[in-house]
Design an enzyme around this catalytic site. Structure first.
Site, PDB file in Angstrom:
ATOM      1  N   HIS A 124       0.859  -1.190   0.000  1.00  0.00           N
ATOM      2  CA  HIS A 124       0.000   0.000   0.000  1.00  0.00           C
ATOM      3  C   HIS A 124       0.898   1.244   0.000  1.00  0.00           C
ATOM      4  CE1 HIS A 124      -2.819   2.921   1.805  1.00  0.00           C
ATOM      5  NE2 HIS A 124      -3.797   2.105   1.438  1.00  0.00           N
ATOM      6  N   ASP A 201       2.867  -4.677   8.102  1.00  0.00           N
ATOM      7  CA  ASP A 201       1.643  -3.878   7.994  1.00  0.00           C
ATOM      8  C   ASP A 201       0.463  -4.851   8.082  1.00  0.00           C
ATOM      9  OD1 ASP A 201      -0.641  -2.684   7.038  1.00  0.00           O
ATOM     10  OD2 ASP A 201       0.310  -1.720   5.324  1.00  0.00           O
ATOM     11  N   GLN A 204      -4.677  -5.184   6.708  1.00  0.00           N
ATOM     12  CA  GLN A 204      -5.666  -6.069   6.071  1.00  0.00           C
ATOM     13  C   GLN A 204      -5.667  -7.462   6.691  1.00  0.00           C
ATOM     14  OE1 GLN A 204      -7.944  -5.204   3.902  1.00  0.00           O
ATOM     15  NE2 GLN A 204      -7.189  -3.170   3.396  1.00  0.00           N
ATOM     16  N   LYS A 227     -10.552  -0.903  10.179  1.00  0.00           N
ATOM     17  CA  LYS A 227     -10.630  -2.091   9.327  1.00  0.00           C
ATOM     18  C   LYS A 227     -10.916  -3.350  10.148  1.00  0.00           C
ATOM     19  CE  LYS A 227      -7.406  -0.145   5.973  1.00  0.00           C
ATOM     20  NZ  LYS A 227      -8.168   0.290   4.787  1.00  0.00           N
ATOM     21  N   CYS A 365      -4.737   2.689  -3.721  1.00  0.00           N
ATOM     22  CA  CYS A 365      -3.508   3.114  -3.030  1.00  0.00           C
ATOM     23  C   CYS A 365      -2.410   2.077  -3.184  1.00  0.00           C
ATOM     24  CB  CYS A 365      -3.755   3.394  -1.555  1.00  0.00           C
ATOM     25  SG  CYS A 365      -4.936   4.687  -1.267  1.00  0.00           S
TER      26      CYS A 365
HETATM   27  N1  PMP Z   1      -1.839  -0.677   4.605  1.00  0.00           N
HETATM   28  C1  PMP Z   1      -2.770  -1.436   4.007  1.00  0.00           C
HETATM   29  C2  PMP Z   1      -2.419  -2.826   3.560  1.00  0.00           C
HETATM   30  C3  PMP Z   1      -4.061  -0.925   3.861  1.00  0.00           C
HETATM   31  O1  PMP Z   1      -4.997  -1.671   3.267  1.00  0.00           O
HETATM   32  C4  PMP Z   1      -4.368   0.382   4.323  1.00  0.00           C
HETATM   33  C5  PMP Z   1      -5.747   0.982   4.142  1.00  0.00           C
HETATM   34  N2  PMP Z   1      -6.325   0.785   2.882  1.00  0.00           N
HETATM   35  C6  PMP Z   1      -3.347   1.118   4.925  1.00  0.00           C
HETATM   36  C7  PMP Z   1      -2.105   0.553   5.044  1.00  0.00           C
HETATM   37  C8  PMP Z   1      -3.579   2.493   5.444  1.00  0.00           C
HETATM   38  O2  PMP Z   1      -4.467   2.444   6.509  1.00  0.00           O
HETATM   39  P1  PMP Z   1      -5.092   3.772   7.110  1.00  0.00           P
HETATM   40  O3  PMP Z   1      -5.678   4.519   5.938  1.00  0.00           O
HETATM   41  O4  PMP Z   1      -6.139   3.296   8.046  1.00  0.00           O
HETATM   42  O5  PMP Z   1      -3.992   4.518   7.778  1.00  0.00           O
END
Ligand code: PMP
Length: 405
Positions: A124, A201, A204, A227, A365
């Site tokens: 991401h 990270d 997910q 999430k 993203c």
């Molecule tokens: N890492 C991953 C794998 C994600 O899916 C996301 C959110 N789509 C993020 C980081 C960023 O998370 P947040 O927007 O809640 O900071």
């Protein structure tokens, strides 16, 4: 489905009972954010109705109660992640803030010219851009780790890229665009042979399968509350205690100091040193409620249910002529990103929305991950524990109608 029925979860989630465009809502945008059980919504209301106070300051009953709740939330997160102590958990806004904290505190101090940061291509943007920034600041290098054609991380390339120059490896525990669940434990063990640190990270991952940071031997682990059925604006960073102890503060201000004078300011012990300013106190109440709600289910049974639902959805989507599903066939979570010839992802999402089905269209993203497939955009249906086969069938029926039109 022994041990878990999605109906048990659905009963608790009020929004799943609304309609959208005249149809019962089918929420398949869980990769973006999950829906909230009433236990979480009530925890927020109860905090503001009965318990609202700032924490760590003021010697009055409600400040003490709010502080106790906040620290109980920290202990719950620690238990949830298998962390060795509550003090190894820092509350943050979410995964993005956690990664920026590590980049600007640990990275700024520990990275230098010629050091490598290994970043798989499927990450991401939140796990790419903060490393690019700190690489510019420290003259370290961001080194992409390539993917195999099926969207899994190329483990041979990873082993070749690791060297004594590698200071950090970052890995998503589950990809938000390809669904890939990499062998994080093995990748971490390999990185540690080179004395590299590993940041995982978990944005997910944590909602979908049990996680144990001690078993993974991760140096850092991050997730976002929203999430995992909790409110937005709250998340957590885990760091190994000895690493956190050695890290300098990132943001500075109130709540993170021991004493302040113009001659000499000293900082509070960890984790408070990393929590400058007033935090999202009600968010912690919501996160606590969400983790209690989720862990009351048999988590292995939930993971099994989601794996079976994902396999069902993969098979069902394969019935749509021309539909291309990205990512590995197995060893994945229920993030189903796809393209459909003759229809842009935007058109697909619009059509599904008309039928009450929420999916996401765009780059998710993760532009490098899509570029791996020669794409700049795709549609994504992402599953959670409350989704059902009937909902997958509705998704497929709408896609078939779109194809036929
Ligand atoms: N890492 C991953 C794998 C994600 O899916 C996301 C959110 N789509 C993020 C980081 C960023 O998370 P947040 O927007 O809640 O900071």
């Amino acid at each position: 489905d022994v041990g878990f029925s999605p109906e048990a979860a659905r009963r608790d989630i009020p929004i799943l009972h609304r309609t959208v465009n005249g149809h019962p809502l089918v929420w398949l945008d869980n990769g973006a954010t999950t829906q909230k059980p009433r236990q979480v919504i009530e925890a927020l209301t109860a905090f503001y109705a009965c318990a609202n106070s700032n924490i760590h300051r003021g010697a009055h009953t409600m400040a003490r109660e709010a502080t106790e709740m906040y620290e109980a939330g920290r202990a719950t997160v620690a238990r949830f992640l298998g962390a060795p102590s509550p003090e190894s958990i820092v509350f943050v806004r979410g995964t993005t803030e956690a990664i920026n904290l590590v980049a600007q505190s640990w990275g700024r101090a520990d990275l230098g010219p010629g050091d490598d940061i290994l970043v798989p291509v499927l990450e991401h943007h939140a796990n790419i851009v903060p490393w690019q920034r700190v690489a510019e600041q420290t003259r370290a290098r961001v080194v992409p780790v390539p993917l195999r054609p099926d969207g899994s991380i190329d483990q041979d390339a990873y082993a070749d890229l690791l060297s004594m120059r590698t200071r950090l490896v970052v890995i998503s525990h589950a990809s938000n665009v390809l669904g890939t669940v990499p062998p994080v434990r093995e990748m971490t063990a390999l990185a540690h042979r080179y004395q590299a640190r590993v940041l995982v990270d978990g944005a997910q991952a944590v909602a979908h399968f049990p996680v144990d940071v001690t078993d993974l031997d991760a140096d850092f682990y991050t997730f976002s509350g929203h999430k995992i059925y909790a409110p937005t604006g709250i998340g957590a960073l885990y760091a190994k205690p000895e690493i956190l102890e050695a890290m300098a503060p990132w943001q500075a201000g109130g709540n993170m100091i021991e004493s302040v004078s113009f001659d000499r300011t000293t900082y509070a012990p960890v984790p408070h040193r990393f929590e400058a300013g007033t935090g999202h106190i009600s968010g912690v109440a919501g996160l606590l409620a969400a983790l209690d709600w989720l862990t009351a289910f048999d988590r292995t049974a939930v993971a099994d249910y989601e794996t079976r639902l994902t396999a069902y959805a993969q098979q069902a989507l394969a019935q749509v002529p021309g539909l291309e599903l990205l990512g590995p066939a197995a060893g994945r979570i229920g993030v189903l990103t796809f393209t459909l010839p003759g229809h842009t992802p935007g058109e697909i999402a619009d059509r599904l929305d008309g039928d009450g089905i929420a999916v996401r269209a765009g780059h998710h993203c993760a532009q490098p991950a899509l570029a791996h497939y020669g794409l700049d955009s795709a549609a994504r249906a992402s599953l959670a524990l409350y989704n059902t086969r009937e909902e997958v069938d509705r998704l497929v029926a709408s896609l078939l109608e779109l194809q036929a039109a």
